[in-house]
Design an enzyme around this catalytic site. Sequence first.
Site, mmCIF file in Angstrom:
data_model
loop_
_atom_site.group_PDB
_atom_site.id
_atom_site.type_symbol
_atom_site.label_atom_id
_atom_site.label_comp_id
_atom_site.label_asym_id
_atom_site.label_seq_id
_atom_site.Cartn_x
_atom_site.Cartn_y
_atom_site.Cartn_z
ATOM 1 N N LYS A 96 57.644 15.010 39.110
ATOM 2 C CA LYS A 96 58.131 16.308 39.595
ATOM 3 C C LYS A 96 58.329 16.303 41.108
ATOM 4 O O LYS A 96 58.691 17.310 41.704
ATOM 5 C CB LYS A 96 57.163 17.412 39.196
ATOM 6 C CG LYS A 96 57.158 17.655 37.693
ATOM 7 C CD LYS A 96 56.599 18.988 37.352
ATOM 8 C CE LYS A 96 56.108 19.032 35.924
ATOM 9 N NZ LYS A 96 57.118 19.552 35.001
ATOM 10 N N ASP A 149 46.311 23.383 40.269
ATOM 11 C CA ASP A 149 47.369 22.647 39.590
ATOM 12 C C ASP A 149 48.617 22.718 40.476
ATOM 13 O O ASP A 149 49.289 23.742 40.542
ATOM 14 C CB ASP A 149 47.613 23.294 38.214
ATOM 15 C CG ASP A 149 48.861 22.759 37.532
ATOM 16 O OD1 ASP A 149 49.473 21.808 38.062
ATOM 17 O OD2 ASP A 149 49.225 23.304 36.473
ATOM 18 N N CYS A 151 56.266 26.017 28.146
ATOM 19 C CA CYS A 151 54.821 25.713 28.014
ATOM 20 C C CYS A 151 53.960 26.780 28.673
ATOM 21 O O CYS A 151 52.909 26.468 29.275
ATOM 22 C CB CYS A 151 54.479 24.330 28.567
ATOM 23 S SG CYS A 151 55.274 22.996 27.691
ATOM 24 N N HIS A 157 50.413 26.999 32.941
ATOM 25 C CA HIS A 157 51.065 26.064 32.020
ATOM 26 C C HIS A 157 50.029 25.654 30.972
ATOM 27 O O HIS A 157 48.834 25.616 31.270
ATOM 28 C CB HIS A 157 51.514 24.848 32.833
ATOM 29 C CG HIS A 157 52.332 23.841 32.094
ATOM 30 N ND1 HIS A 157 51.789 22.882 31.264
ATOM 31 C CD2 HIS A 157 53.665 23.636 32.079
ATOM 32 C CE1 HIS A 157 52.764 22.133 30.767
ATOM 33 N NE2 HIS A 157 53.908 22.562 31.246
ATOM 34 N N GLN A 161 53.910 22.148 40.325
ATOM 35 C CA GLN A 161 55.182 22.764 40.745
ATOM 36 C C GLN A 161 55.243 23.000 42.246
ATOM 37 O O GLN A 161 56.228 23.554 42.735
ATOM 38 C CB GLN A 161 55.381 24.092 40.006
ATOM 39 C CG GLN A 161 55.619 23.934 38.533
ATOM 40 C CD GLN A 161 56.937 23.241 38.211
ATOM 41 O OE1 GLN A 161 57.873 23.256 38.999
ATOM 42 N NE2 GLN A 161 57.006 22.617 37.048
HETATM 43 N N1 PMP Z 1 51.331 22.376 35.404
HETATM 44 C C1 PMP Z 1 52.502 22.948 35.650
HETATM 45 C C2 PMP Z 1 52.546 24.214 36.447
HETATM 46 C C3 PMP Z 1 53.680 22.366 35.167
HETATM 47 O O1 PMP Z 1 54.849 22.941 35.415
HETATM 48 C C4 PMP Z 1 53.591 21.174 34.417
HETATM 49 C C5 PMP Z 1 54.822 20.499 33.849
HETATM 50 N N2 PMP Z 1 55.827 21.353 33.418
HETATM 51 C C6 PMP Z 1 52.329 20.622 34.208
HETATM 52 C C7 PMP Z 1 51.225 21.248 34.715
HETATM 53 C C8 PMP Z 1 52.154 19.370 33.432
HETATM 54 O O2 PMP Z 1 52.822 18.311 34.031
HETATM 55 P P1 PMP Z 1 52.950 16.929 33.240
HETATM 56 O O3 PMP Z 1 53.662 17.244 31.961
HETATM 57 O O4 PMP Z 1 53.757 16.068 34.157
HETATM 58 O O5 PMP Z 1 51.571 16.438 33.019
#
Ligand code: PMP
Length: 416
Positions: A236, A210, A374, A133, A213
């Site tokens: 999430k 990270d 993203c 991401h 997910q």
């Molecule tokens: N890492 C991953 C794999 C994500 O899917 C996301 C959010 N889509 C993020 C990081 C970032 O999360 P946040 O926008 O809540 O900071």
Amino acid sequence: MSDRSPSTLPVPLAVDRVREEFPILAREKYGKPLRYLDNAASTQKPQAVLDAIEHLYAHSYANIHRGVHFLSEEATAAYEAARGRVARFLGAHSPAEVVFTRNATESINLVAASFLRPRAQPGRTIVLTQMEHHANIVPWQLLAEEQGLRVRPVAVTAEGEVDREDFRVALAEDPALVALCHVSNTLGTINPVEEMVAEAKEHGLPVLLDGAQAVAHFPVDVGSLGCDFYVFSGHKVFGPTGIGVLWGREELLAAMPPYQGGGDMIERVSFAGTTFAPPPARFEAGTPHIAGAVGLAAALDYTEALGHGPIEAHEQALLAKGTEVLRSVDGLRIIGEARRKVAVLSFVIEGVHPHDLATVLDRDGIAVRAGHHCTQPLMEYYGLNATTRASFAFYNTFEEVEALGESLGRALRILR
Ligand code: PMP
């Protein structure tokens, strides 16, 4: 699941009853029931989380840590209990290893700024994968540009798994840090992070995972993962927005300089010089999201009470059914066919733009996401600008999966 004997199979999730605990799932739009299949972007909140937040504000709210009055003490106790709850969820040694942030993004930026910047040496690499991401790419790029490092993406296979041979090559190129997603938000791939962390550790490398997910789908144990940092976002995992977590090894956090300056992160301030509080307070400048932390703790209690076994079993069944339904759609290609996946289904359909498709699905009450999610470098690898993504949580039903299939059929008749 197939290796379990019938007596150890989890009790099936009572999905209808679970759905009643999520007020928003009763909504209707365009005369259709809401079918919420955008859980990878954010999850809905059970009444238990809404109640915990309301209870804090209605009964025990004040600013924390500095007050001597009883309300401040109660609010402080609730906030610190939430930290303890997160520590237990992650299998941390101590609550002091849990730093509250705004979200996973801020947690990664904190590690980039406070852990890697002071030890950055020009010419070294930051190893990540092509499926990250943007939140796990851009903070490292900013630091790399500033400090003369290089971001080294590891290749992904056509099925959507990390190319382990390329990972091995990357580890031998003198990296400064490895940063990997536990689960891909676009592909649903569950990366074999235990093995990958072990390989990185053979080279003595620090590893950030990270988990944005991962945490909605299965419990995490940082001890057995062997990583140094683990990050995720409350929103999430059925908790509120505006609260995130950075877990870090105690000795690493203890050696890191502050990320931001302000109140609550100091030991003593004078114009001659300021000394800083130990972690986690050192990294929590200013008034934190007290209610967010309390709501997150309630969300973790809620999913634990449902049972991670039943949640995983139900979601894997949804994934199997969803994959079957999508495969029967003419001209549809699933992007991401890894061997181990969470219930995330990204797809493209020949001759149909993902945004048009999502718009038609929306008119049927089906909430999916269309775009690059993203993950533009990943899209580039697949030669795509966008996919449509249906992402499931434990409150989704087989009926919703069928509705998705029927709505796709209708959409194709309109759009083609
Ligand atoms: N890492 C991953 C794999 C994500 O899917 C996301 C959010 N889509 C993020 C990081 C970032 O999360 P946040 O926008 O809540 O900071």
